[in-house]
Write an enzyme that holds these catalytic residues in place. Structure first.
Site, PDB file in Angstrom:
ATOM      1  N   ASN A  61      25.974   3.318  19.846  1.00  0.00           N
ATOM      2  CA  ASN A  61      26.622   2.643  20.963  1.00  0.00           C
ATOM      3  C   ASN A  61      27.102   1.205  20.300  1.00  0.00           C
ATOM      4  O   ASN A  61      26.100   0.799  19.512  1.00  0.00           O
ATOM      5  CB  ASN A  61      26.068   2.665  21.995  1.00  0.00           C
TER       6      ASN A  61
ATOM      7  N   ARG B 271      27.360  10.609  22.253  1.00  0.00           N
ATOM      8  CA  ARG B 271      26.641  10.498  20.779  1.00  0.00           C
ATOM      9  C   ARG B 271      25.795  11.842  20.580  1.00  0.00           C
ATOM     10  O   ARG B 271      25.938  12.240  19.408  1.00  0.00           O
ATOM     11  CB  ARG B 271      25.593   9.234  20.917  1.00  0.00           C
TER      12      ARG B 271
END
Length: 91
Positions: A36, A18
């Site tokens: 996520n 990320r």
């Protein structure tokens, strides 16, 4: 301007994916977010000029250095009022 919803599957959680995506998106100059997913994937919403969006999607195929990307699903998405590129909480 175009927008895409991208789901990335593989070994993509717990491997800096990320944060790596945020850095890549900001460097490319697109807006959106990354988070996520509960089933182990990572979801990315990206919008911007078509060539820049495609550039980020190409980078997502590579993934962060510690990740392993097995599958990417790219879908058209509606434009959202998003400014900049951020990391969101899990969804």
């Amino acid at each position: 301007m175009i927008a895409r919803s991208v789901t990335i599957e593989g070994h993509v959680q717990g491997v800096w994916f990320r944060d790596w995506t945020v850095q890549a998106a900001r460097a490319i100059g697109v807006s959106g977010w990354v988070r996520n997913r509960s089933h182990g994937a990572v979801e990315v919403y990206v919008m911007g000029e078509a060539d820049l969006v495609e550039c980020l999607i190409d980078r997502l195929h590579e993934g962060s250095p510690a990740s392993r990307v097995d599958r990417i699903d790219v879908r058209e998405a509606e434009l959202q009022p998003v400014d900049g590129f951020t990391r969101r909480g899990s969804g």
